[in-house]
Enzyme design. Structure first.
Site, PDB file in Angstrom:
ATOM      1  N   HIS A 149      10.730  16.720   7.422  1.00 40.74           N
ATOM      2  CA  HIS A 149       9.330  16.503   6.913  1.00 40.74           C
ATOM      3  C   HIS A 149       9.533  17.980   6.077  1.00 40.74           C
ATOM      4  O   HIS A 149       9.110  18.949   4.986  1.00 40.74           O
ATOM      5  CB  HIS A 149       8.178  16.640   7.153  1.00 40.74           C
ATOM      6  CG  HIS A 149       7.650  14.863   8.272  1.00 40.74           C
ATOM      7  ND1 HIS A 149       7.966  14.350   9.398  1.00 40.74           N
ATOM      8  CD2 HIS A 149       6.949  14.246   7.565  1.00 40.74           C
ATOM      9  CE1 HIS A 149       7.309  13.524   9.356  1.00 40.74           C
ATOM     10  NE2 HIS A 149       6.741  13.477   8.373  1.00 40.74           N
TER      11      HIS A 149
ATOM     12  N   ASP B 188      11.255   6.832   2.365  1.00 42.12           N
ATOM     13  CA  ASP B 188      10.711   7.946   3.156  1.00 42.12           C
ATOM     14  C   ASP B 188       9.846   8.473   2.439  1.00 42.12           C
ATOM     15  O   ASP B 188       9.734   8.721   0.809  1.00 42.12           O
ATOM     16  CB  ASP B 188      10.937   8.280   4.287  1.00 42.12           C
ATOM     17  CG  ASP B 188      10.430   8.784   4.740  1.00 42.12           C
ATOM     18  OD1 ASP B 188       8.730   8.629   5.001  1.00 42.12           O
ATOM     19  OD2 ASP B 188      10.882   9.524   6.320  1.00 42.12           O
TER      20      ASP B 188
END
Length: 608
Positions: free
Chosen positions: A241, A315
């Site tokens: 992330h 993602d």
């Protein structure tokens, strides 16, 4: 007179026809995921009618955040404008945040939002969500399952199947058709800051078994599944992330470990595969090509070698691991990401940082011939077939009056609690402290709860309530990074005088976690908190139970622990199980699904 009666009958018939879609869905239950011939014909016919702009829109999925929205509010009109301007074919459903905390919404709000958006969309929408622990991750009142690693500790694939089935029933009741789960990553690296308890464990065979069972249960109740993060995010030590992670596994190792659960998922009929924002030099030598934009990974390995024919999805495109690879302003980066992802073999891109940039980037690439029309058609046909496989070609609405019958059924709650109960694992009990005896003397039990935020942690608050019910005079002290520096002396004084100490270390993977006020990919305790825990053990090891409330590896950094218990999750269900286990109210039979270096081996666990 006769003409008037005829007109009245005609009006009644029109009303009946107008309400037939809602009546039909209200009377039905979600069928298993299945594409029949009628659905396939609908997908092919719908594709033929679409413009190139509409096709591009089907391949992009932005967020829709659940809250009450008047249909004329700016928030709702913005979502409707995204459908009109960008022709989006679906939304990822989530909630708003307050710093690291998710502001959970309500099931009825979710169902109302999906119905309203479906009503205003030209084509049926596909709704997806990240329900890794069931709907309770985002919605209040839903069944609260523990994290995946708890299932690995329980070791029962039937529980994983029920997990998929229950999550599917509850998701479909609020209009959500697609879950970005299960996690197929093999968590073989104790330093992994973002997978950790999201994985079923470190044994590829166990992970594959649990993944396949979940997929079977979910699809039997009409929910599409996603296996992630291909080709394996378990042996990394960076949070994708925030920055680009790297897997150094050889091809031999990938085939022996990381790829095993993905093969099992494909065999089980998984609907989609999510590609990871990690570099894998054994497959893709270019360090600037994460797996999510690598044709070697997606087309060469996933499609050609593993034979996957379903939907391939990235993602989230707004994650730091990918945005750092491309240069330019936010629109330019979003355009470059989307184009590279589709060229590599993805069929859909999700959560672009800039929707306009991603949409126009793909549209321009088609107009320039960088991406062929056929390539677009192939992906959109997959998406339309997915929609038909969950009945969206026939009806797109849910019955709001049925939501309170589907969410959190007593039997569902019992199943979730059973998983948490059976997951509790006693890794060490050198001083034979368990089960604890409830003392008569006041303040003779001291519980120190280490948490990121005592105010917002549902698990920590449940722990305290459960302990108070058994020991009303227990001393309960909360420690987080904001107060550790000035409560340490008070904590150590209380520990020194206690008969029994319960030290609970809560830490779970979170992309929003902050350490020292900074975003950090870590599932460890804050440095000062870890030192205080070490001091507690040093001061009172022979009377201290250390409970890993989430991340099971925390104890490996603390020397001298005599009694160590793991729950592998910090949910309220796990809190109830932990207290019950400590006081001998339930048997302890869990087995470690991961190795705890210096503490215990995978597969071990003491029975009580």
């Amino acid at each position: 007179m006769r003409d008037e009666r005829t007109k009245q009958r005609f009006r009644s018939l029109l009303l009946l026809v107008a309400f037939m879609p809602v009546i039909a869905i209200a009377a039905s239950v979600a069928a298993p995921v299945h594409l029949d011939r009628k659905g396939d014909r609908w997908a092919v016919a719908t594709l033929r009618k679409m413009s190139i702009e509409e096709k591009i829109g089907q391949m992009i999925m932005p967020w829709a955040r659940i809250q009450f929205m008047n249909v004329e509010s700016p928030e709702y009109l913005e979502l409707r404008e995204e459908m009109r301007k960008y022709h989006v074919g679906g939304f990822g459903v989530t909630v708003f945040t307050d710093g690291p905390s998710l502001l959970k919404s309500e099931p009825l709000e979710a169902a109302a939002l999906t119905n309203n958006l479906q009503r205003d969309s030209k084509y049926p929408l596909l709704f997806a969500a990240d329900f890794e622990r069931g709907l309770s991750m985002r919605l209040n009142g839903a069944t609260s399952f523990p994290a995946a690693m708890a299932f690995g500790a329980a070791g029962d694939k039937e529980l994983a199947r029920q997990f998929g089935s229950i999550t599917a029933q509850e998701a479909r009741a609020v209009g959500i058709h697609w879950n970005w789960f299960p996690v197929a990553d093999v968590n073989s690296n104790p330093a992994n800051p973002i997978i950790n308890t999201r994985s079923f464990g470190e044994d590829p065979a166990l992970v594959g078994e649990m993944v396949a069972a979940y997929i079977g249960g979910a699809r039997s109740e009409g929910m599409l599944t996603t296996v992630k993060h291909f080709p394996g995010h378990g042996d990394t030590d960076t949070d994708s992330h925030l920055t680009l992670a790297r897997s150094n596994a050889t091809m031999e190792r990938l085939n022996r470990v990381e790829l095993v659960p993905f093969r099992d998922a494909i065999k089980a009929g998984v609907d989609s595969v999510m590609t990871a924002h990690i570099t894998v030099p054994a497959i893709e030598p270019d360090p600037n090509k994460p797996a999510s934009v690598s044709s070697n990974v997606i087309t060469g390995l996933l499609k050609d070698q593993l034979g996957f024919k379903g939907l391939v999805v990235t993602d989230a495109l707004d994650m730091g691991a990918l945005t750092r690879v491309f240069s330019g302003n936010i629109a330019e980066v979003s355009a470059a990401e989307a184009v590279a992802a589709i060229q590599a073999g993805n069929d859909m891109v999700i959560i672009p940082a800039d929707l306009d940039g991603a949409y126009n980037g793909l549209l321009d690439a088609v107009k320039r011939g960088t991406i062929s029309q056929k390539r677009i058609d192939d992906s959109v046909l997959k998406i339309l077939r997915m929609k038909a496989s969950v009945g969206l070609d026939r009806s797109r609405f849910v019955d709001l009056s049925a939501v309170d019958k589907a969410i959190a059924r007593p039997s569902n709650l019992t199943t979730a609690q059973t998983v948490a109960d059976r997951a509790v694992t006693l890794a060490r009990d050198a001083n034979k402290l368990l089960p604890l005896r409830i003392p008569v003397a006041p303040s003779s039990i001291v519980a120190v709860i280490f948490t990121d935020n005592a105010r917002t942690s549902e698990g920590a608050r449940t722990l305290a309530r459960q302990l108070r019910q058994r020991v009303p005079n227990a001393t309960i002290l909360y420690v987080d990074e904001t107060n550790v520096s000035f409560v340490s002396s008070q904590v150590l004084a209380a520990v020194k005088d206690a008969t029994t100490v319960i030290a609970v270390a809560e830490a779970v993977p979170s992309a929003r976690r902050t350490v020292g006020g900074q975003g950090k990919g870590s599932v460890d305790l804050d440095q000062n908190a870890a030192q205080l825990l070490a001091d507690i053990v040093k001061t009172a090891a022979n009377k201290t139970v250390v409970a890993a409330f989430g991340n099971p590896y925390i104890g490996t950094q603390i020397p001298g622990i005599g009694t160590y218990v793991c729950t592998f999750s910090d949910t309220p269900t796990s809190a109830v199980s932990l207290i019950r286990a400590l006081f001998g109210e339930l048997p302890i039979h869990g087995r470690l699904p991961v190795t705890l270096p210096g503490l215990a081996q995978r597969g071990s666990g003491l029975d009580r």
